[in-house]
Design a protein around this motif. Structure first.
Motif, PDB file in Angstrom:
ATOM      1  N   LEU A  14      -7.600  -3.077  -3.307  1.00 33.27           N
ATOM      2  CA  LEU A  14      -8.484  -2.561  -4.337  1.00 33.27           C
ATOM      3  C   LEU A  14      -7.823  -1.935  -5.282  1.00 33.27           C
ATOM      4  CD1 LEU A  14     -11.511  -1.395  -2.211  1.00 33.27           C
ATOM      5  CD2 LEU A  14     -11.095  -3.931  -2.944  1.00 33.27           C
ATOM      6  N   THR A  15      -6.615  -1.324  -5.165  1.00 38.71           N
ATOM      7  CA  THR A  15      -5.999  -0.497  -6.061  1.00 38.71           C
ATOM      8  C   THR A  15      -4.591  -0.928  -6.093  1.00 38.71           C
ATOM      9  OG1 THR A  15      -5.587   1.326  -4.844  1.00 38.71           O
ATOM     10  CG2 THR A  15      -7.545   1.318  -6.457  1.00 38.71           C
ATOM     11  N   PRO A  16      -4.113  -2.284  -6.271  1.00 34.02           N
ATOM     12  CA  PRO A  16      -3.013  -2.742  -6.130  1.00 34.02           C
ATOM     13  C   PRO A  16      -2.002  -2.555  -7.357  1.00 34.02           C
ATOM     14  CG  PRO A  16      -4.181  -4.548  -6.727  1.00 34.02           C
ATOM     15  CD  PRO A  16      -4.983  -3.301  -6.392  1.00 34.02           C
ATOM     16  N   SER A  17      -0.797  -2.209  -7.123  1.00 27.97           N
ATOM     17  CA  SER A  17       0.294  -1.912  -8.151  1.00 27.97           C
ATOM     18  C   SER A  17       0.887  -3.520  -8.666  1.00 27.97           C
ATOM     19  CB  SER A  17       1.439  -1.170  -7.843  1.00 27.97           C
ATOM     20  OG  SER A  17       1.037   0.016  -7.367  1.00 27.97           O
ATOM     21  N   SER A  18       0.626  -4.397  -7.644  1.00 25.71           N
ATOM     22  CA  SER A  18       1.105  -5.808  -8.081  1.00 25.71           C
ATOM     23  C   SER A  18       0.229  -6.706  -7.609  1.00 25.71           C
ATOM     24  CB  SER A  18       2.802  -5.811  -7.693  1.00 25.71           C
ATOM     25  OG  SER A  18       2.714  -5.617  -6.300  1.00 25.71           O
ATOM     26  N   VAL A  19       0.218  -7.838  -8.254  1.00 21.89           N
ATOM     27  CA  VAL A  19      -0.981  -9.053  -7.939  1.00 21.89           C
ATOM     28  C   VAL A  19      -0.218 -10.386  -8.091  1.00 21.89           C
ATOM     29  CG1 VAL A  19      -2.936 -10.388  -8.193  1.00 21.89           C
ATOM     30  CG2 VAL A  19      -2.767  -7.598  -8.487  1.00 21.89           C
ATOM     31  N   ALA A  20      -0.135 -10.949  -7.361  1.00 24.11           N
ATOM     32  CA  ALA A  20       0.219 -12.408  -7.301  1.00 24.11           C
ATOM     33  C   ALA A  20      -0.966 -13.579  -7.007  1.00 24.11           C
ATOM     34  CB  ALA A  20       1.245 -12.843  -6.116  1.00 24.11           C
ATOM     35  N   LEU A  21      -1.085 -14.541  -7.868  1.00 25.90           N
ATOM     36  CA  LEU A  21      -1.953 -15.341  -7.832  1.00 25.90           C
ATOM     37  C   LEU A  21      -1.688 -16.895  -7.407  1.00 25.90           C
ATOM     38  CD1 LEU A  21      -3.910 -14.823 -11.235  1.00 25.90           C
ATOM     39  CD2 LEU A  21      -4.045 -13.513  -9.143  1.00 25.90           C
ATOM     40  N   ILE A  22      -1.758 -17.087  -6.058  1.00 30.70           N
ATOM     41  CA  ILE A  22      -1.311 -18.202  -5.535  1.00 30.70           C
ATOM     42  C   ILE A  22      -2.261 -19.616  -5.652  1.00 30.70           C
ATOM     43  CG2 ILE A  22      -0.506 -19.372  -3.290  1.00 30.70           C
ATOM     44  CD1 ILE A  22       0.693 -16.635  -4.043  1.00 30.70           C
ATOM     45  N   THR A  38      -9.898 -14.221 -15.171  1.00 30.87           N
ATOM     46  CA  THR A  38     -10.591 -12.994 -14.398  1.00 30.87           C
ATOM     47  C   THR A  38      -9.588 -11.556 -14.384  1.00 30.87           C
ATOM     48  OG1 THR A  38     -12.052 -14.372 -13.103  1.00 30.87           O
ATOM     49  CG2 THR A  38     -11.843 -12.263 -12.700  1.00 30.87           C
ATOM     50  N   VAL A  39      -8.493 -11.971 -13.970  1.00 33.21           N
ATOM     51  CA  VAL A  39      -7.536 -10.682 -14.029  1.00 33.21           C
ATOM     52  C   VAL A  39      -6.991 -10.309 -15.306  1.00 33.21           C
ATOM     53  CG1 VAL A  39      -5.203  -9.922 -12.913  1.00 33.21           C
ATOM     54  CG2 VAL A  39      -6.720 -11.353 -11.723  1.00 33.21           C
ATOM     55  N   LYS A  40      -6.621 -11.186 -16.205  1.00 35.69           N
ATOM     56  CA  LYS A  40      -6.295 -10.668 -17.494  1.00 35.69           C
ATOM     57  C   LYS A  40      -7.402 -10.202 -18.289  1.00 35.69           C
ATOM     58  CE  LYS A  40      -2.909 -12.930 -19.583  1.00 35.69           C
ATOM     59  NZ  LYS A  40      -1.921 -13.854 -20.079  1.00 35.69           N
ATOM     60  N   GLY A  41      -8.580 -10.806 -18.196  1.00 35.58           N
ATOM     61  CA  GLY A  41      -9.723 -10.480 -18.979  1.00 35.58           C
ATOM     62  C   GLY A  41     -10.129  -9.032 -18.446  1.00 35.58           C
ATOM     63  N   GLY A  42      -9.693  -8.632 -17.456  1.00 27.10           N
ATOM     64  CA  GLY A  42     -10.179  -7.144 -17.038  1.00 27.10           C
ATOM     65  C   GLY A  42      -9.301  -6.060 -17.449  1.00 27.10           C
ATOM     66  N   GLY A  43      -8.111  -6.499 -18.028  1.00 24.73           N
ATOM     67  CA  GLY A  43      -7.096  -5.507 -18.623  1.00 24.73           C
ATOM     68  C   GLY A  43      -6.532  -4.782 -17.662  1.00 24.73           C
ATOM     69  N   TYR A  44      -6.197  -5.718 -16.493  1.00 21.93           N
ATOM     70  CA  TYR A  44      -5.540  -5.132 -15.482  1.00 21.93           C
ATOM     71  C   TYR A  44      -3.999  -4.608 -16.040  1.00 21.93           C
ATOM     72  CZ  TYR A  44      -2.420  -5.435 -10.975  1.00 21.93           C
ATOM     73  OH  TYR A  44      -1.651  -4.615 -10.017  1.00 21.93           O
ATOM     74  N   ALA A  45      -3.433  -3.577 -15.508  1.00 16.79           N
ATOM     75  CA  ALA A  45      -2.281  -2.864 -16.104  1.00 16.79           C
ATOM     76  C   ALA A  45      -0.928  -3.162 -15.195  1.00 16.79           C
ATOM     77  CB  ALA A  45      -2.270  -1.354 -16.640  1.00 16.79           C
ATOM     78  N   GLY A  46      -1.304  -3.502 -13.907  1.00 21.07           N
ATOM     79  CA  GLY A  46      -0.196  -3.724 -13.044  1.00 21.07           C
ATOM     80  C   GLY A  46       0.786  -4.847 -13.238  1.00 21.07           C
ATOM     81  N   ARG A  47       1.283  -5.194 -12.468  1.00 17.14           N
ATOM     82  CA  ARG A  47       2.214  -6.368 -12.551  1.00 17.14           C
ATOM     83  C   ARG A  47       1.713  -7.664 -11.882  1.00 17.14           C
ATOM     84  NH1 ARG A  47       4.869  -2.340 -10.321  1.00 17.14           N
ATOM     85  NH2 ARG A  47       5.036  -2.894  -8.286  1.00 17.14           N
ATOM     86  N   LEU A  48       1.784  -8.608 -12.786  1.00 16.96           N
ATOM     87  CA  LEU A  48       0.870 -10.010 -12.508  1.00 16.96           C
ATOM     88  C   LEU A  48       1.981 -11.251 -12.212  1.00 16.96           C
ATOM     89  CD1 LEU A  48      -1.819 -11.411 -11.986  1.00 16.96           C
ATOM     90  CD2 LEU A  48      -2.019 -11.612 -14.324  1.00 16.96           C
ATOM     91  N   HIS A  49       1.946 -11.799 -11.249  1.00 15.54           N
ATOM     92  CA  HIS A  49       2.602 -12.960 -10.909  1.00 15.54           C
ATOM     93  C   HIS A  49       2.151 -14.205 -10.789  1.00 15.54           C
ATOM     94  CE1 HIS A  49       6.255 -10.287 -10.821  1.00 15.54           C
ATOM     95  NE2 HIS A  49       5.748  -9.363  -9.886  1.00 15.54           N
ATOM     96  N   TYR A  50       2.485 -15.353 -11.041  1.00 19.77           N
ATOM     97  CA  TYR A  50       1.829 -16.687 -10.782  1.00 19.77           C
ATOM     98  C   TYR A  50       2.692 -17.440  -9.679  1.00 19.77           C
ATOM     99  CZ  TYR A  50      -0.581 -15.687 -15.159  1.00 19.77           C
ATOM    100  OH  TYR A  50      -1.264 -14.892 -16.153  1.00 19.77           O
ATOM    101  N   VAL A  51       2.036 -18.271  -8.745  1.00 22.90           N
ATOM    102  CA  VAL A  51       2.595 -19.185  -7.741  1.00 22.90           C
ATOM    103  C   VAL A  51       1.976 -20.320  -7.498  1.00 22.90           C
ATOM    104  CG1 VAL A  51       3.229 -19.330  -5.330  1.00 22.90           C
ATOM    105  CG2 VAL A  51       3.577 -17.010  -6.493  1.00 22.90           C
ATOM    106  N   ASN A  52       2.857 -21.402  -8.017  1.00 26.07           N
ATOM    107  CA  ASN A  52       2.208 -23.001  -7.950  1.00 26.07           C
ATOM    108  C   ASN A  52       3.401 -23.935  -7.996  1.00 26.07           C
ATOM    109  OD1 ASN A  52       1.050 -25.399  -8.341  1.00 26.07           O
ATOM    110  ND2 ASN A  52      -0.766 -24.384  -9.168  1.00 26.07           N
ATOM    111  N   PRO A  53       3.784 -24.496  -7.204  1.00 25.03           N
ATOM    112  CA  PRO A  53       4.946 -25.440  -7.240  1.00 25.03           C
ATOM    113  C   PRO A  53       5.000 -26.492  -8.471  1.00 25.03           C
ATOM    114  CG  PRO A  53       3.746 -25.939  -5.192  1.00 25.03           C
ATOM    115  CD  PRO A  53       3.045 -24.693  -6.015  1.00 25.03           C
ATOM    116  N   SER A  54       3.644 -26.781  -8.812  1.00 18.26           N
ATOM    117  CA  SER A  54       3.609 -27.692  -9.933  1.00 18.26           C
ATOM    118  C   SER A  54       3.938 -27.379 -11.473  1.00 18.26           C
ATOM    119  CB  SER A  54       1.970 -28.096  -9.870  1.00 18.26           C
ATOM    120  OG  SER A  54       1.636 -28.664  -8.764  1.00 18.26           O
ATOM    121  N   TYR A  55       4.263 -26.040 -11.594  1.00 21.33           N
ATOM    122  CA  TYR A  55       4.375 -25.329 -12.842  1.00 21.33           C
ATOM    123  C   TYR A  55       5.662 -24.454 -12.814  1.00 21.33           C
ATOM    124  CZ  TYR A  55      -0.171 -26.938 -13.517  1.00 21.33           C
ATOM    125  OH  TYR A  55      -1.491 -27.929 -13.478  1.00 21.33           O
TER     126      TYR A  55
END
Length: 704
Positions: A14-22, A38-55
């Motif tokens: 609920l209060t992560p410092s880092s988030v990865a979107l699989i 959703t994550v970016k629209g909320g103004g999350y200030a932590g580290r955000l990562h994306y995971v998808n082998p297609s991109y």
């Protein structure tokens, strides 16, 4: 983030410092794109990562082919992948050191193997010590942490800054209360789904540690961790944070076949009733009542002692308000002479200075009249809360004037004030949202509003109620009865009554007899008139088979009764003193699979199954609590004496009920069911006339 939430088990979730979107994706309308928005629209200030082998990148940000390729161990992995990929993706996340996960997918696979995918995921979470939100859920919004995790982006107007927490087992209710109702502002909203790696009680416990939490609403299907849930309710009570629950699935009947009446009438919801009552949980019946109660109990001003004061612009709707208040048991404030004089001085000619007040006359200076009258009503010593009933229509001068009345009145009183729409609609959203977020909650529908007022008054009174202080069970009694109870088989009436008497439950004088001579001797010792009952083992409900003979006035009558009963049902009988007149009640005990032992008090005699008049409670409790339970029964007025009957000794009845609760608690693990029916509450005492005790069945050895 305060230290309590920082150290909480759910902190990585609920209060992560880092988030990865699989499964992150640039594709419009996809869940993967929705997660990003959703994550970016909320103004999350932590580290955000994306995971998808297609991109290789999305929106200019690197996108990694797998979880193993991420540059750091992640606090929260959001699995926006299909059911078929869940198990493998979760395993990769655990191997990569991820500390928590959120799953949106249903977790159901066609042609799945045993154990099923949800059970396998739950096992993985337990082994890894990983909290998981979901599966089959909407995700969560921690507005205080500026983190929104959902595959369906909320409307642009959804924002935090609120004091309400929402925990809901319904994804649609999550959407309705967070995405569609402009009145609400939350600090935390959670859709736990199947609770595969974190249960409702944990979210509740986390919310109670958030400094911004004023009230918690739970749309509840079931409790998966009873001990944790009760601990969280105890914590809420200690912090004086109200919990509002809309419990669904109340009408399902108990799965087990009960031997006793008390077991048969309990049903699945009985345990929830007892738990909610013990800890002052606010229980509502509809979504509208749920929303109203959340808004009302989230008010910045708590309800002091007193009743409701209402002001209206319609005489007819005022009458409807009174009708619904009486039906819902909502008390109106009894205003004093000084308040009456203040009202009379400001009202137009012909309007009565009373509560509830119809204040609309000519319409001249309505804002000034409404403001002064509302302030007078609120400042009356017997008023707890004031309410202005009308409507909220945007860009309409009358209703905007009501808004100005509320704002000015609030500066002249310390009491809470709300606005009520008579209809079951919010009206136009702008004005309703403006008023609510300005400190004047807009409630809707007169009847649902009265339900919310009743709930709020109930919580207020329960919050001030001291915790029960039950008596300590007499030393050695559990040991005395343990051997008999572990033999199995229901105790006969004599044994059952002896057990009751040992713990202080009132019983009538009685003796067992095995032949006619012994029966006569027992009757002489007790004193005529007497009752005779069959005591043949296995006959549980004696009246149904003609096994009870009452008011036997002498030896001749007793002998005849004995020969009849013995000839049909066997020679063993119980001789008991005849009880006087009184009201028949019943005590009962059952064991709930989730919450353990429950005590019941309700209507007795032949009415036990016909009347739905009963209360359930968690044992043990004291005599004060017993009085409260008895007072809540519909039959309570009968105990005061009707049609020439003397009042019952209610104190003796409460004492017996409290003693019974101590018995039930002391014999935990040994008793399956107890049925005391009837308990006769008379002018001088309260005594059990019949009792059935069913021991807990012995545990089967493994392999049996």
């Amino acid at each position: 983030m305060n230290i309590a939430t920082r150290l909480h088990r759910l902190a990585p979730l609920l209060t992560p410092s880092s988030v990865a979107l699989i499964g992150a994706s640039p594709k419009a309308g996809s869940v993967g794109q929705g997660m990003i928005q959703t994550v970016k629209g909320g103004g999350y200030a932590g580290r955000l990562h994306y995971v998808n082998p297609s991109y290789t990148e999305i929106d200019g940000q690197p996108c990694y082919p797998s979880i193993a390729d991420l540059p750091e161990a992640i606090d929260l992995i959001v699995l926006g992948v299909a059911n078929a990929r869940l198990e493998r993706s979760l395993g990769q996340a655990i191997a990569a050191g991820a500390r928590s996960a959120t799953i949106f997918a249903s977790c159901y696979l066609e042609n799945d193997t045993a154990p099923s995918l949800p059970l396998r995921i739950a096992a993985m979470a337990r082994e890894a010590g990983m909290p998981i939100c979901g599966g089959n859920g909407m995700g969560f919004y921690n507005f205080d942490h500026r983190l929104r995790v959902c595959g369906f982006p909320p409307p642009a107007w959804v924002e935090g800054g609120g004091n309400k927490t929402l925990i809901t087992h319904s994804g649609s209710a999550f959407s309705a209360l967070v995405h569609h109702d402009h009145r609400f502002a939350y600090n935390l909203a959670v859709s736990p789904g199947q609770e595969l790696g974190a249960t409702c009680d944990e979210y509740l416990d986390f919310a109670l540690d958030m400094p911004t939490t004023r009230v918690v609403g739970i749309f509840l299907e079931t409790v998966r961790n009873a001990d944790g849930f009760i601990a969280a309710l105890e914590k809420a009570r200690a912090k004086r944070i109200p919990i509002v629950v809309l419990k669904v699935g109340r009408t399902a009947e108990s799965a087990k076949l009960a031997v006793s009446h008390s077991g048969a009438v309990a049903g699945d919801y009985a345990a929830y009733e007892a738990v909610f009552d013990r800890y002052g949980v606010v229980v509502v019946d509809t979504l509208t009542e749920f929303a109203n109660a959340l808004l009302l109990l989230g008010h910045d001003r708590r309800l002091p002692a007193g009743g409701l004061a209402t002001m209206h612009d319609s005489g007819g709707l005022r009458e409807l308000t009174v009708d619904r208040a009486v039906t819902r048991g909502v008390p109106f404030a009894k205003i004093n002479a000084e308040t009456t004089q203040k009202l009379a001085a400001r009202l137009d000619y012909g309007l009565d200075p009373i509560n509830p007040l119809d204040a609309w006359g000519t319409g001249n200076d309505y804002e000034g009249i409404f403001e002064d009258c509302l302030v007078a009503l609120c400042n009356d010593p017997d008023t707890s809360i004031g309410a202005l009933f009308g409507e909220t229509r945007d860009a309409y001068s009358l209703h905007e004037g009501y808004g100005r009345v509320l704002a000015r009145a609030a500066t002249r009183t310390t009491k809470p004030i709300v606005m009520v729409n008579n209809m079951a609609v919010i009206g136009e959203a702008k004005l309703a949202s403006h008023l609510t977020r300005g400190g004047f909650p807009v409630l809707i529908d007169i009847d649902a509003t009265m339900a919310a007022f009743r709930a709020a008054f109930t919580w207020r009174d329960a919050a001030d109620r001291p915790a029960p202080k039950p008596a300590v069970a007499p030393e050695g009694l559990r040991g005395k009865w343990k051997a008999r109870l572990e033999k199995g088989g229901p105790l006969d009436e004599s044994e059952s009554l002896a057990l009751m008497a040992d713990y202080g439950v009132g019983v009538l004088a009685h003796r067992i007899a095995g032949n006619e001579a012994d029966a006569v001797a027992a009757a002489r010792a007790i004193g005529f008139p007497v009752a005779l009952k069959t005591a043949t083992p296995g006959v549980l409900h004696k009246s149904d088979v003609g096994g009870v003979k009452l008011a036997l006035a002498d030896e001749t009558a007793l002998a005849a009764a004995y020969r009849d009963v013995a000839g049909r049902l066997g020679p063993r009988v119980l001789i008991m003193a005849m009880a006087g007149k009184g009201v028949e009640l019943s005590f009962g005990a059952v064991v709930d699979a989730q919450f353990g032992s429950l005590v019941m008090v309700g209507a007795g005699g032949v009415l036990i199954e016909m009347m739905k008049d009963r209360r359930f409670a968690l044992p043990p409790f004291d005599k004060t609590e017993a009085h409260r339970l008895i007072d809540a029964l519909a039959l309570r007025p009968l105990l005061d004496g009707k049609r020439g009957q003397k009042p019952a000794d209610i104190d003796a009845l409460a004492q017996s009920l409290a003693a019974f609760s101590v018995l039930v608690a002391d014999l935990k693990g040994l008793i399956a069911e107890i049925d005391i029916n009837p308990v006769l509450a008379g002018p001088g005492d309260a005594v059990a006339l019949d009792a059935l005790v069913v021991p807990k069945a012995p545990e089967k050895a493994s392999g049996d």
